[in-house]
Write a protein that holds these residues in place. Structure first.
Motif, PDB file in Angstrom:
ATOM      1  N   UNK A 271       0.823  -1.209   0.000  1.00  0.00           N
ATOM      2  CA  UNK A 271       0.000   0.000   0.000  1.00  0.00           C
ATOM      3  C   UNK A 271       0.860   1.262   0.000  1.00  0.00           C
ATOM      4  N   UNK A 272       2.145   1.097   0.172  1.00  0.00           N
ATOM      5  CA  UNK A 272       3.069   2.234   0.180  1.00  0.00           C
ATOM      6  C   UNK A 272       3.914   2.235  -1.094  1.00  0.00           C
ATOM      7  N   UNK A 273       3.302   1.843  -2.192  1.00  0.00           N
ATOM      8  CA  UNK A 273       4.037   1.676  -3.441  1.00  0.00           C
ATOM      9  C   UNK A 273       4.675   2.983  -3.912  1.00  0.00           C
ATOM     10  N   UNK A 274       3.958   4.084  -3.786  1.00  0.00           N
ATOM     11  CA  UNK A 274       4.497   5.363  -4.253  1.00  0.00           C
ATOM     12  C   UNK A 274       5.732   5.748  -3.448  1.00  0.00           C
ATOM     13  N   UNK A 275       5.674   5.554  -2.129  1.00  0.00           N
ATOM     14  CA  UNK A 275       6.814   5.892  -1.279  1.00  0.00           C
ATOM     15  C   UNK A 275       8.023   5.049  -1.655  1.00  0.00           C
ATOM     16  N   UNK A 276       7.826   3.727  -1.737  1.00  0.00           N
ATOM     17  CA  UNK A 276       8.932   2.845  -2.100  1.00  0.00           C
ATOM     18  C   UNK A 276       9.428   3.134  -3.511  1.00  0.00           C
ATOM     19  N   UNK A 277       8.499   3.446  -4.403  1.00  0.00           N
ATOM     20  CA  UNK A 277       8.882   3.757  -5.770  1.00  0.00           C
ATOM     21  C   UNK A 277       9.724   5.015  -5.864  1.00  0.00           C
ATOM     22  N   UNK A 278       9.345   6.046  -5.125  1.00  0.00           N
ATOM     23  CA  UNK A 278      10.112   7.287  -5.137  1.00  0.00           C
ATOM     24  C   UNK A 278      11.484   7.102  -4.491  1.00  0.00           C
ATOM     25  N   UNK A 279      11.538   6.293  -3.431  1.00  0.00           N
ATOM     26  CA  UNK A 279      12.839   6.005  -2.814  1.00  0.00           C
ATOM     27  C   UNK A 279      13.741   5.315  -3.832  1.00  0.00           C
ATOM     28  N   UNK A 280      13.186   4.339  -4.541  1.00  0.00           N
ATOM     29  CA  UNK A 280      13.961   3.646  -5.569  1.00  0.00           C
ATOM     30  C   UNK A 280      14.415   4.616  -6.656  1.00  0.00           C
ATOM     31  N   UNK A 281      13.466   5.444  -7.139  1.00  0.00           N
ATOM     32  CA  UNK A 281      13.765   6.333  -8.256  1.00  0.00           C
ATOM     33  C   UNK A 281      14.781   7.403  -7.879  1.00  0.00           C
ATOM     34  N   UNK A 282      14.591   8.005  -6.703  1.00  0.00           N
ATOM     35  CA  UNK A 282      15.428   9.144  -6.331  1.00  0.00           C
ATOM     36  C   UNK A 282      16.722   8.744  -5.636  1.00  0.00           C
ATOM     37  N   UNK A 283      16.665   7.676  -4.831  1.00  0.00           N
ATOM     38  CA  UNK A 283      17.862   7.276  -4.084  1.00  0.00           C
ATOM     39  C   UNK A 283      18.704   6.283  -4.875  1.00  0.00           C
ATOM     40  N   UNK A 284      18.067   5.191  -5.319  1.00  0.00           N
ATOM     41  CA  UNK A 284      18.850   4.164  -5.998  1.00  0.00           C
ATOM     42  C   UNK A 284      19.265   4.594  -7.405  1.00  0.00           C
ATOM     43  N   UNK A 285      18.285   5.004  -8.225  1.00  0.00           N
ATOM     44  CA  UNK A 285      18.588   5.338  -9.613  1.00  0.00           C
ATOM     45  C   UNK A 285      19.328   6.669  -9.749  1.00  0.00           C
ATOM     46  N   UNK A 286      18.781   7.726  -9.151  1.00  0.00           N
ATOM     47  CA  UNK A 286      19.361   9.050  -9.354  1.00  0.00           C
ATOM     48  C   UNK A 286      20.642   9.259  -8.559  1.00  0.00           C
ATOM     49  N   UNK A 287      20.764   8.633  -7.382  1.00  0.00           N
ATOM     50  CA  UNK A 287      21.930   8.850  -6.530  1.00  0.00           C
ATOM     51  C   UNK A 287      22.933   7.713  -6.652  1.00  0.00           C
ATOM     52  N   UNK A 288      22.567   6.539  -6.127  1.00  0.00           N
ATOM     53  CA  UNK A 288      23.509   5.413  -6.145  1.00  0.00           C
ATOM     54  C   UNK A 288      23.810   4.959  -7.572  1.00  0.00           C
ATOM     55  N   UNK A 289      22.789   4.943  -8.432  1.00  0.00           N
ATOM     56  CA  UNK A 289      23.000   4.501  -9.802  1.00  0.00           C
ATOM     57  C   UNK A 289      23.927   5.400 -10.590  1.00  0.00           C
ATOM     58  N   UNK A 290      24.112   6.644 -10.121  1.00  0.00           N
ATOM     59  CA  UNK A 290      24.992   7.574 -10.809  1.00  0.00           C
ATOM     60  C   UNK A 290      26.368   7.677 -10.158  1.00  0.00           C
ATOM     61  N   UNK A 291      26.421   7.423  -8.845  1.00  0.00           N
ATOM     62  CA  UNK A 291      27.654   7.688  -8.110  1.00  0.00           C
ATOM     63  C   UNK A 291      28.390   6.441  -7.650  1.00  0.00           C
ATOM     64  N   UNK A 292      27.661   5.385  -7.287  1.00  0.00           N
ATOM     65  CA  UNK A 292      28.284   4.192  -6.722  1.00  0.00           C
ATOM     66  C   UNK A 292      28.497   3.152  -7.820  1.00  0.00           C
ATOM     67  N   UNK A 293      29.755   2.810  -8.049  1.00  0.00           N
ATOM     68  CA  UNK A 293      30.080   1.933  -9.176  1.00  0.00           C
ATOM     69  C   UNK A 293      29.378   0.583  -9.092  1.00  0.00           C
TER      70      UNK A 293
END
Length: 239
Positions: A156-178
């Motif tokens: 039921x918290x799909x939007x929250x988890x989705x935004x965490x994935x999009x903004x933290x994993x993809x935009x941050x870790x996916x760009x900075x952490x090899x």
């Protein structure tokens, strides 16, 4: 596997006034940003890559995928109206597949088209940059829609988890952490863009064969599992 009635209801839900305003916000921002940069800086291939890769592909596409993917089914599960849909003589995998097609179409429309427009504004498709990132956005839209549709069926918290994935994993870790880049849809789609673009400005940490396998595998597995989760939902009359 595709039900027009389910598709029509899903399009209506996704393109309602409030959600449509959110969907339009990031594409408009991208195009305005591209126009401002071109006006002040002129045509620059590296700047085009930085904006299309750093904002369009890394931020805009996954966020739109969150809105479209979770919005295709999440609200129906949250408010219980999915019971009405499940009571109809439509196979549950068909419901998931239809909603996935709608989510993909919406994500593509609101991400790939503005990416192409922004690319043409920034450098007139020099070195095929606009086309390369447009194709990357199209490819990423498919996998993002599948991932976030699955999230909409399991929490039921799909939007929250989705935004965490999009903004933290993809935009941050996916760009900075090899190490995280090999598990990033962004990097998989960049591998496609790298093949399409001319020159060496577009790069990816994942080879094209690996990226292709991962894009297909993640899309298929998440879609299948979403169908299984929806199949496990029981109506009162089925108990």
């Amino acid at each position: 596997m595709y039900d027009p009635t389910v598709a029509r209801l899903t399009y209506r839900a996704l393109l309602g006034r409030r959600r449509a305003l959110i969907l339009f916000a990031l594409p408009v921002l991208l195009i305005v940003m591209a126009g401002a940069v071109r006006g002040f800086n002129g045509a620059d291939d590296q700047v085009a890559v930085d904006i299309l890769g750093g904002f369009a592909l890394a931020t805009m596409v996954p966020i739109i995928g969150v809105i479209a993917g979770t919005g295709a089914i999440g609200p129906e599960i949250d408010d219980g109206s999915v019971v009405y849909l499940l009571s109809k003589p439509v196979k549950r995998p068909t419901i998931i597949f239809t909603k996935l097609i709608v989510a993909i179409a919406v994500t593509m429309a609101f991400s790939a088209i503005p990416t192409f427009i922004a690319g043409m504004i920034l450098n007139g498709n020099g070195q095929q940059i606009a086309v390369a990132y447009t194709i990357a956005a199209l490819v990423a839209s498919i996998t993002y829609a599948a991932i976030f549709l699955l999230l909409g069926t399991v929490t039921r918290h799909a939007v929250v988890f989705g935004l965490v994935y999009a903004l933290v994993w993809e935009a941050l870790f996916g760009s900075l952490v090899a190490g995280a880049r090999t598990l990033s849809v962004q990097q998989w789609s960049l591998a496609v863009a790298q093949r399409v673009g001319d020159g060496d400005l577009i790069t990816s940490d994942v080879g094209l064969p690996t990226a292709t396998v991962l894009l297909v595998a993640v899309t298929v597995i998440t879609t299948w599992y979403a169908g299984q989760k929806l199949r496990s939902l029981k109506l009162a009359g089925e108990e």
